[in-house]
Design an enzyme around this catalytic site. Sequence first.
Site, mmCIF file in Angstrom:
data_model
loop_
_atom_site.group_PDB
_atom_site.id
_atom_site.type_symbol
_atom_site.label_atom_id
_atom_site.label_comp_id
_atom_site.label_asym_id
_atom_site.label_seq_id
_atom_site.Cartn_x
_atom_site.Cartn_y
_atom_site.Cartn_z
ATOM 1 N N ASP A 178 -6.501 -3.364 11.764
ATOM 2 C CA ASP A 178 -5.315 -2.548 11.990
ATOM 3 C C ASP A 178 -5.306 -2.104 13.445
ATOM 4 O O ASP A 178 -6.259 -2.343 14.190
ATOM 5 C CB ASP A 178 -5.327 -1.342 11.041
ATOM 6 C CG ASP A 178 -3.944 -0.773 10.768
ATOM 7 O OD1 ASP A 178 -3.002 -1.101 11.514
ATOM 8 O OD2 ASP A 178 -3.811 0.013 9.811
ATOM 9 N N CYS B 278 0.824 -1.216 0.000
ATOM 10 C CA CYS B 278 0.000 0.000 0.000
ATOM 11 C C CYS B 278 0.861 1.269 0.000
ATOM 12 O O CYS B 278 2.030 1.255 0.381
ATOM 13 C CB CYS B 278 -0.909 -0.005 1.231
ATOM 14 S SG CYS B 278 -2.335 1.084 1.063
#
Length: 214
Positions: free
Chosen positions: A134, A12
């Site tokens: 996360d 990412c």
Amino acid sequence: MTERAETKIKICGLSRAEDICYVNEARPDYCGFVIGVPKSRRNVTEEQLRRLRRGLREGITPVGVFVNADPRLVAKLLEEGLIDAAQLHGGEDEEYIRKLRGMTDRPLIQAFSVSEERDLDRAFSGSADWILLDQGKGGTGKPFDWEILERWLFKHDPSKPYFLAGGLSCDNIPEAVRRCRPWAVDLSSSVETDGKKDREKILAAVAAVRSRRI
């Protein structure tokens, strides 16, 4: 579950032409572009996204990462094919997702911060196609307490695929896959050097995920 064969990887925070060259060589399953988030050093504009997307190798799925963006922008980029999935990394709720569903049927990933088991109850009960787990604010390089997820998985069968993010690197990917059994892992800051994507680290991360030693 066959962890070794099924675990996928997403790199990412691509923002430069060099980053595209690196992922084209490493060939992760997914790559992410942070779109319309000026406070992020990985942010790209729509025009930058168009240029970067043109160079992306076929077979790597581009994901747009958004933080409380106008759903019309998200739907537009999905429908134009600039991204194939949208990752919602802000305070987007079920109403936001319903509104977005009215504009596009492309896959949606919703990010959740995990600090206790009920965060996982909420994550897996949502309507997004995939979820991302996360520790909170993305790109900090810190993991959440994986024991929370392990306890939850012992009692539940995940109802949808999930990405594991936060603090993952070549050093702990094997442990993360073994303990958390994610459908995919998501890396950003750990494959950077001095704030920029690093070719060798990206190649090593993809190799670590796909190694039969995991």
